[in-house]
Design an enzyme around this catalytic site. Structure first.
Site: not given
Length: 292
Positions: A1-3, A32
């Site tokens: 995920m992560c942003g 995220r």
């Protein structure tokens, strides 16, 4: 995920707003990755000074440490930015490495880097992101899927002077690359694959490659799926893997270049309605640089 959020300013008129703009972009991406966040700001620097962003989990007198080396310190909770004369930077770093309670977060002429556990808005407020100015910034909000939720594991990672990298994705050969880089003298503080990517680029730059050349080499040597956003003292780079399954969108105007994991993180940027919007192409290196 992560942003990921990245902003590179072409116009000096926007420099006082850099922190506000980065904070807005990063906060939109909270969903995220809500467990930790971090950012790097490239602000004003002095030719004869080196900045050390430091962190300590215990109460530590950064002011006294700075004064010992004839420097100065700006305090940000458990972080501090200590500036020392370039002639004393090597001895100061050696002193830091002998203090186990101190973590060197970043080193450089212009970079200042901050990380923390918690939501991006909380981390940004903790360090005063909205009040910071500069030419470019990179931020990241993390969902830890492969390692523990720690400050050390938060992005960005910096393994070279004025260099940092954030990453969304996963590298499949990072352990092999880490072992190779350790033999070349690169040191790692975590088991995070993103730190390996940062170390890889640092190694290439030390060998004399330019950032765009180092990123092109990464396409051959780093396996996996990823978006990389990289900062240097005067530059900003973006690279997506050949498959490009991780989301990414960019915007470019006469005043800035911006990167985000989702368009909504770009929606509040000035002049976005007239920006050239595009999805970065697979395996293509994007790089912008300002004159010193």
């Amino acid at each position: 995920m992560c942003g990921i959020a990245g902003l590179f300013l072409k116009s000096s008129a926007l420099e006082p707003q850099l922190g506000v703009l980065m904070s807005t972009m990063l906060n939109v991406l909270t969903e995220r990755g809500p467990d930790s966040a971090g950012f790097a700001i490239y602000g004003a620097g002095k030719p004869d000074q080196v900045k050390f962003t430091l962190r300590s989990s215990k109460a530590f007198d950064f002011l006294a440490l700075a004064e010992t080396f004839g420097g100065s310190a700006a305090l940000y909770g458990d972080h501090s930015v200590v500036s020392v004369a370039e002639s004393r930077a090597a001895s100061f770093k050696a002193k830091l490495e002998a203090l186990p309670e101190i973590v060197i977060v970043s080193v450089g002429k212009r970079i200042e880097m901050f990380k923390g556990i918690g939501l991006p808005d909380d981390v940004g407020r903790r360090f005063g992101l909205s009040g910071m100015a500069g030419t470019h910034a990179i931020g990241h909000t993390r969902m830890a899927t492969e390692s523990a939720v720690t400050v050390d594991g938060a992005h960005p990672f910096s393994t070279g002077a004025d260099q940092c990298l954030v990453h969304n994705g996963s590298l499949s050969n990072h352990n092999d690359v880490r072992r190779t880089l350790i033999r070349e003298g690169i040191k790692f503080a975590t088991q995070n694959d993103t730190e390996v990517a940062a170390g890889y680029l640092s190694h290439k730059l030390r060998e004399g490659a330019k950032l765009d050349e180092a990123l092109k080499a990464a396409l051959k040597d780093l396996d996996g799926f990823y978006n990389f956003v990289v900062g240097t003292e005067n530059g900003f780079g973006v690279l997506r893997d050949p498959v490009s399954c991780k989301p990414a969108v960019m915007a470019e105007t006469n005043d800035y270049v911006a990167f985000a994991s989702e368009y909504r993180a770009l929606a509040e940027l000035p002049g976005i309605e007239a920006a050239h919007l595009f999805e970065p192409e697979p395996s293509r290196v994007y790089f912008w640089e300002r004159a010193e």
